[in-house]
Design a protein around this motif. Structure first.
Motif, mmCIF file in Angstrom:
data_model
loop_
_atom_site.group_PDB
_atom_site.id
_atom_site.type_symbol
_atom_site.label_atom_id
_atom_site.label_comp_id
_atom_site.label_asym_id
_atom_site.label_seq_id
_atom_site.Cartn_x
_atom_site.Cartn_y
_atom_site.Cartn_z
ATOM 1 N N ASN A 519 -7.243 36.486 14.046
ATOM 2 C CA ASN A 519 -7.503 36.119 15.441
ATOM 3 C C ASN A 519 -6.676 34.912 15.892
ATOM 4 O O ASN A 519 -6.957 34.331 16.940
ATOM 5 C CB ASN A 519 -9.001 35.814 15.627
ATOM 6 N N LYS A 522 -4.865 35.434 19.262
ATOM 7 C CA LYS A 522 -5.891 35.469 20.307
ATOM 8 C C LYS A 522 -6.397 34.064 20.609
ATOM 9 O O LYS A 522 -6.569 33.678 21.775
ATOM 10 C CB LYS A 522 -7.044 36.368 19.861
ATOM 11 N N SER A 523 -6.628 33.267 19.562
ATOM 12 C CA SER A 523 -7.119 31.898 19.737
ATOM 13 C C SER A 523 -6.110 31.043 20.496
ATOM 14 O O SER A 523 -6.482 30.251 21.377
ATOM 15 C CB SER A 523 -7.424 31.283 18.368
#
Length: 670
Positions: A519, A522-523
Motif C-alpha cells: 500500500n 496508495k499511502s
C-alpha cells in the motif's frame, strides 16, 4: 493465409461449437462471445464488459503468453493453460486462436476447451494426464521459469498461500520464503540444486502473501528444455504445517535438541532470565562454526551429523560444569563463570582433538563472542545481540577467534538501545526536524530542487546522526513511520513554497522496506491529496541496493510506475557506490542519476576519477537521464562538472542543510 470473414467464422466456429468461444480485438478487448463462457467459466457478457478479459479470465496467464496470443498471425494452440473462473478457481484448458476479420477490422477468434470436459485417447498419454490430474488434486504445485519467476500455481497453492493468480504470477521464487538468513540459504540451495539438473526434496518453511509462516514437504523437479529459456521448474508441495507445529510445540515443551542433547534456545532464554533475576555473574559465550555450509557441501549428511555430535562432545569435555545450548544448526552458547583466557583456549583444544572423516581431519574454524553479565549487557536479547556483533567483527578480521565485546561495540550497542527507546517517543511527539539542502541547475544558476533530510536532537542523548538513526529505524521497523513523517512535511513545505512563488521541487529518501508494503504508493498518493500537493513537486530518492532488490519484485516496480504516472520523479542516489546494473536502469522509472560525493571529493586530485565521473555523466546522457552531482564544495569542482555536461549540483558549495527560511533567501538571491 488471409483471415476468414466474420460471418463464416460465426457460423462455423461460434454458433456450432460446444465450448466457450469469443472474438477479441488486437488490444485484447472482448467483441463477442457465445453462451458457453457462462456455462464453463461463470462469466456473463456483463461481467466481461465491467472487467477486461486480461484482468478476469486471463488473469493467471503469463504476460509473455498473453502477448503471443495477441500478436501471432498464425493459428496457435496452448495446451494445459490455466484460466481464472468467476469464483476465483483455476481451470485447465486447451486454447486455440486464429486471426479473422470482425466488422472489417483485424481480430482474433479464441476457443477454449476445458480439459475435464474431454477424454483423451491413448494409454501412455492418458496415464500422464491421470498422473498430472492426481498431483494437481492432491498437492500444491507451482511452476517457475528459467529465471525463477512464477508462471502459475494451482488452486491448492493459491488457497494455502492466500495469493491470487494475478498477484502471484511474475513474483520470484525467493518471494515465497521468509526473509531470514537461514531461509535465504535454504532457497539458494534449492535453486542451485535445480539449476544443476537435480531434484531437491525436504521440509521447507514458506510464507503466505501476508507474511504468515507455513511448512511444506517440497519436491522440486527441473524439466530441462532444448533452450535455456524453455526450462521449467515444478514445485510439488504437501502442507505439513500441523505436523510441524506439533513438533515445534513438543520441542519447546521438551527444551532439548534431539541430536545433541543440549538445551535449545527457548530453554536457554528461560535459564538466563532466572540467572539474571538471581543476580548471578557469568560469561555468555556464543560459538559459531565458520563456513559451515561449505563443509556441508563437501561432505554427506552422515558426516554432517557426526560433525555436530563430535563438536558437542568436545564442548562438553572442555566446558565441564557449564551450561550449554544449541541455538541453530551450527551455532552454540556456553554460559560459564570461567575466565576469558580459558574460554579462548577452546580453539587450541579443538586443534589438539580434531574431528575426523575417513581418517582425515575436518578443517574446523570457530568464531566466538564473549559478553559478560552484568558488566556488558543486562538482558538475554542484549547478550545475544552483543555476541553476534562481536562475531561479525571477528569474521571481518579473518575468523577463527573468540573475542570479548570491545568497549567501542559496547558503547555503540548501549547507545542503539537508548536510541530505539527515544525514537518511538520522538515520533509520537513529532520531535524530528526537517532540513533542506538546495540543488542548482548549472545552466541557469537557479535553485530547482531541495533534498529533505531528517535531523534529530534528543534532550537526553543529544544529536543523533542519520548514520545512527536510519539503521536503528530499519531494524525496528520505525523507518516506515519516519518516511511517512518526512513525506508529509515535504509536501506541506512544497505547497507553501509554491504558493509563495518559490518554484522548487522537494526530494525525499525512501527505503526498499517501505516499498515492500503493497500500500506504499496508495499511502503516498493519499498524503499528496491530504496536503493538496501536486505530484510534480515531489521526487523520491532510492539507493542502488533498493534498485537491485526492486528489480526482482514486480509489486515494487508496479508501485513505482504508478507514482511515475502521477508525476513523481525517481532519483537513483549514491550512483556508483553499490551494485550498478544496466538491467534495473531499464526496468525502473529512474529519471535522475545522483553521483555520490565520495567520487566528487577526489575530483580535482585524480585524473582517473575525472575520467570516471565524465564517463558516468556521459552514460546518464546516453540514457536521457538528468545527472546530478552531490558533495560539491569548491568552484573548481563545479567548473569541471560543468565542462563534462553535468546538469545539476548539490553540496556545501551552495549550502549545508538549512531551515526552510534560509532556502527562501537563497532562492531569491539567485
Amino acid at each position: 493465409m488471409s483471415p476468414l470473414p466474420i460471418d463464416q467464422m460465426k457460423n462455423e466456429l461460434v454458433d456450432h461449437t460446444p465450448f466457450p468461444s469469443f472474438f477479441i480485438n488486437l488490444q485484447g478487448d472482448l467483441l463477442e462471445s457465445n453462451n458457453w463462457s457462462e456455462v464453463y467459466f461463470g462469466y456473463t457478457a456483463d461481467d466481461f464488459a465491467q472487467n477486461s478479459l486480461r484482468n478476469s479470465l486471463f488473469a493467471s496467464v503469463h504476460e509473455e503468453a498473453w502477448n503471443v496470443i495477441l500478436t501471432s498471425e498464425q493459428a496457435i494452440r496452448f495446451n494445459n493453460l490455466q484460466l481464472v473462473m468467476s469464483n476465483g478457481n483455476l481451470i485447465d484448458v486447451s486454447l486455440f486462436t486464429k486471426r479473422c476479420l470482425f466488422n472489417d477490422e483485424q481480430a482474433l477468434f479464441v476457443m477454449s476447451i476445458p480439459l475435464d470436459a474431454v477424454h483423451t485417447m491413448g494409454d501412455n498419454y492418458q496415464e500422464l494426464i491421470d498422473l498430472r490430474n492426481g498431483i494437481q488434486s492432491s498437492f500444491m504445485t507451482v511452476t517457475l521459469d528459467h529465471e525463477g519467476f512464477i508462471v502459475n500455481g494451482n488452486q491448492h497453492f493459491l488457497k494455502t498461500s492466500h495469493w491470487t493468480p494475478k498477484r502471484v504470477v511474475g513474483k520470484t521464487f525467493w518471494r515465497l520464503f521468509p526473509e531470514t538468513p537461514d531461509s535465504e540459504k535454504m532457497a539458494q540451495t534449492i535453486w542451485k540444486t535445480l539449476n544443476n539438473g537435480q531434484i531437491w526434496q525436504g521440509e521447507v518453511e514458506k510464507v503466505t502473501k501476508n507474511g504468515e509462516s507455513y511448512w511444506v514437504y517440497l519436491t522440486a523437479i527441473p524439466t530441462i528444455g532444448t533452450k535455456s529459456e524453455d526450462t521449467r521448474f515444478i514445485l510439488i508441495e504437501k502442507d505439513i504445517t500441523k505436523e510441524k507445529t506439533i513438533q515445534l510445540q513438543l520441542e519447546k515443551i521438551a527444551f532439548i535438541d534431539a541430536q545433541t542433547g543440549l538445551m535449545n534456545v527457548h530453554r536457554l532464554e528461560s535459564v538466563i532470565t532466572d540467572m539474571i533475576a538471581e543476580g548471578r555473574h557469568f560469561s555468555f559465550v556464543y560459538l559459531s562454526i565458520d563456513k559451515f555450509y561449505t563443509i556441508k557441501d563437501l561432505h554427506d549428511q552422515e558426516v554432517e551429523n557426526g560433525l555436530i555430535v563430535e563438536f558437542t562432545k568436545r564442548m562438553k569435555m572442555y566446558f565441564q560444569d557449564s551450561t550449554m545450548a544449541r541455538i541453530n544448526e551450527h551455532e552454540f552458547v556456553v554460559i560459564t563463570p570461567l575466565p576469558e583466557w580459558f574460554i579462548q583456549g577452546f580453539l587450541n583444544y579443538l586443534q589438539q582433538h580434531p574431528i575426523y572423516n575417513d581418517n582425515i581431519a575436518i578443517p574446523l574454524a570457530i568464531s566466538g563472542g564473549i559478553s559478560r553479565y552484568p558488566e556488558d549487557q543486562s538482558t538475554f536479547l542484549q547478550l545475544m545481540k552483543a555476541s553476534l556483533a562481536t562475531i561479525a567483527t571477528v569474521r571481518e578480521a579473518g575468523g577463527n577467534n573468540i573475542a570479548s565485546l570491545s568497549r567501542a561495540t559496547h558503547k555503540t550497542l548501549n547507545r542503539q538501545a537508548v536510541i530505539e527507546k527515544r525514537l518511538l517517543l520522538a515520533l509520537n511527539q513529532q520531535n524530528l526536524q526537517v532540513l533542506y539542502q538546495p540543488q542548482m541547475d548549472l545552466q541557469t544558476g537557479k535553485i530547482t530542487t531541495v533534498e529533505a533530510l531528517v535531523r534529530w536532537t534528543d534532550e537526553e542523548i543529544g544529536v543523533v546522526s542519520p548514520d545512527e538513526l536510519i539503521p536503528v529505524a530499519e531494524e525496528t521497523g520505525l523507518i516506515n513511520r519516519i518516511g511517512a513523517f518526512m513525506l508529509e512535511k515535504a509536501c506541506e513545505q512544497a505547497v507553501a513554497w509554491h504558493h509563495a512563488g518559490i518554484h522548487v521541487k522537494v526530494s525525499i529518501n525512501s527505503s526498499v522496506r517501505e516499498f515492500r508494503d503493497k500500500n506504499m504508493a496508495k499511502s503516498i498518493l493519499e498524503t499528496l491529496e491530504k496536503t493538496n500537493c501536486p505530484a510534480q513537486l515531489i521526487q523520491i530518492e532510492i539507493t542502488e541496493k533498493f534498485a537491485l532488490e526492486a528489480e526482482g519484485e514486480t509489486s515494487i516496480i508496479n508501485q513505482m510506475r504508478q507514482l511515475e504516472e502521477k508525476g513523481i520523479v525517481f532519483v537513483l542516489d549514491d550512483f556508483g557506490t553499490g551494485y550498478a546494473s544496466f538491467r534495473y536502469m531499464q526496468l525502473l522509472p529512474i529519471e535522475i542519476l545522483k553521483i555520490d560525493q565520495t567520487f566528487i571529493s577526489s575530483l580535482t586530485k585524480s585524473e582517473k576519477t575525472q575520467r570516471l565521473i565524465d564517463g558516468m555523466i556521459q552514460l546518464g546522457k546516453s540514457m536521457n537521464l538528468t545527472v546530478l552531482a552531490e558533495g560539491v564544495e569548491t568552484e573548481e569542482q563545479k567548473s569541471l562538472l560543468e565542462s563534462y555536461g553535468c546538469d545539476s549540483i548539490q553540496g556545501y558549495y551552495l549550502s549545508k542543510p538549512v531551515e526552510w527560511e534560509e532556502i527562501e533567501r537563497l532562492y531569491k538571491a539567485r
